[in-house]
Design an enzyme around this catalytic site. Structure first.
Site, PDB file in Angstrom:
ATOM      1  CE  LYS A  58      -2.383  -1.382   3.639  1.00 34.79           C
ATOM      2  NZ  LYS A  58      -1.923  -2.789   3.714  1.00 34.79           N
ATOM      3  CB  THR A  59       3.766   2.340   2.049  1.00 34.70           C
ATOM      4  OG1 THR A  59       3.043   2.232   3.275  1.00 34.70           O
ATOM      5  CG2 THR A  59       4.681   3.553   2.108  1.00 34.70           C
TER       6      THR A  59
ATOM      7  CG  ASP B  12       0.150   3.592   6.916  1.00 33.74           C
ATOM      8  OD1 ASP B  12      -0.734   2.858   6.414  1.00 33.74           O
ATOM      9  OD2 ASP B  12       1.210   3.145   7.395  1.00 33.74           O
TER      10      ASP B  12
ATOM     11  CB  THR C 291      -4.937  -3.290   7.945  1.00 27.29           C
ATOM     12  OG1 THR C 291      -5.133  -2.635   9.217  1.00 27.29           O
ATOM     13  CG2 THR C 291      -3.526  -3.014   7.458  1.00 27.29           C
TER      14      THR C 291
ATOM     15  NE  ARG D 163       5.693  -4.220   5.353  1.00 24.08           N
ATOM     16  CZ  ARG D 163       4.639  -3.567   5.837  1.00 24.08           C
ATOM     17  NH1 ARG D 163       4.061  -3.976   6.959  1.00 24.08           N
ATOM     18  NH2 ARG D 163       4.166  -2.520   5.193  1.00 24.08           N
TER      19      ARG D 163
END
Length: 347
Positions: free
Chosen positions: A70-71, A115, A164, A223
């Site tokens: 997402k980032t 975020d 999330t 990640r």
């Protein structure tokens, strides 16, 4: 002593190393981004349409589990739009004034990445509604009966929100996003592509079998895959051995990552569910207390993966261990599986 002369503490050095590591592996364009083909196609269409019309892109909401990019996609949106990006987070916006100071300093076309947007304070959310829709905020001057509202015009900007837990976003805020992207867990093939690219950038000579071994234990999350790759690299460096399948297995064993990608906490939850509560059903709060963790950690970090791989089932009465969970931990599944009892505390 100046800031430049101040000794770097180990924790600070490690944090900087982690940030540098993540930054080095982050793709810069949609063409470089691996996986999420539907989201990439949708974003490309949205960004190209905005460019052709010479306007800022619509506001974008990125929803999905942690670690799926997402980032990275927020940075890519800014890059593709040729705009700067401003980073903040929901927990940092606990007052309307916090948000007002950020919004009033945005330059035209800037991308504002928020975020954990679901954790914004309600007063900040209400200010964001107006800002996203009309590029305007109302600032209250004075207090009590003499307070007046002063409108402040804002430069056009694009909000990219990441969450999330999309269900926690209030409907008025969700409706102001022009596009919502739902990110899915990655397949093994895509993870192998991610790892191969990362190994190339890190100048790590690692064979395809080792790449497949890491990908299979990465829980469908890039990640985690990149993090495990780094641990395998460390193991090979310390033991002066090639980064092959054997090194990958030894390294992942050292860090308690088993063949399915379960870590110590995952196995602890399954073990107490099976051995102490006869396989369930049992409430998540009881499970959390038994393993010494917060209920939110078990519910948001541990449980989604265990449910996805079929090791835990969620029922109205609580969590239940499946036959696959018994087999994975080496326990025999009882012929007559019954749960219940005083340990239940609901779902």
């Amino acid at each position: 002593m100046s800031d430049d002369d101040r000794p770097v503490r180990p924790a600070e050095s490690e944090s900087a190393a982690e940030l540098a590591f993540e930054g080095a592996l982050r793709p810069g364009t949609l063409a470089e981004f691996v996986g999420q083909p539907k989201v990439r196609t949708q974003l490309e269409l949205l960004l190209r349409a905005a460019a052709l019309q010479n306007r800022t892109p619509d506001h974008i909401l990125l929803a999905g589990p942690p670690g799926l990019g997402k980032t990275t996609l927020a940075y890519i949106v800014a890059t593709e739009a040729g705009a700067p990006i401003r980073l903040t987070s929901g927990p940092a916006l606990q007052h309307a004034g916090d948000l007002a100071s950020v919004l009033s300093s945005l330059v035209p076309g800037e991308v504002l990445f928020i975020d954990e947007i679901h954790r914004m304070a309600r007063t900040a959310e209400e200010m964001l509604y107006l800002a996203m829709e009309d590029y305007r905020i109302d600032i209250m001057v004075g207090k009590g009966a003499g307070a007046t509202s002063v409108p402040l015009e804002l430069a056009p900007f694009t909000v990219v929100g990441a969450t999330t837990r999309a269900g926690l976003l209030p409907t008025p805020l969700r409706d102001r996003f022009g596009f919502t992207a739902h990110l899915e867990f990655y397949g093994t093939d895509d993870l192998e592509t991610v790892l191969t690219r990362a190994a190339t950038l890190l100048e790590l000579d690692i064979d395809a079998i080792a790449i497949a071994e890491i990908a299979g234990r990465s829980r469908g999350t890039p990640r985690i895959a990149n993090r495990l790759l780094r641990r395998v690299r460390d193991y090979a460096l310390v033991h002066d051995t090639p980064a092959d399948e054997e090194a990958a297995r030894h390294a992942l064993r050292v860090y308690d990552v088993d063949s399915l990608g379960l870590d110590r906490l995952d196995r602890a939850v399954l073990d107490v569910l099976i051995t102490r509560f006869s396989g369930g059903p049992v409430g998540v709060r009881t499970l959390a207390v038994t393993v010494g963790e917060e209920a939110e950690t078990v519910e948001s970090v541990v449980e989604p993966f265990l449910v996805r791989v079929g090791l835990i089932a969620r029922t109205q009465r609580g969590r239940v261990a499946t036959p696959a969970a018994y087999a994975h931990l080496g326990h025999e599944f009882p012929q007559r599986h019954a749960g219940g009892g005083p340990h239940l505390d609901g779902v």
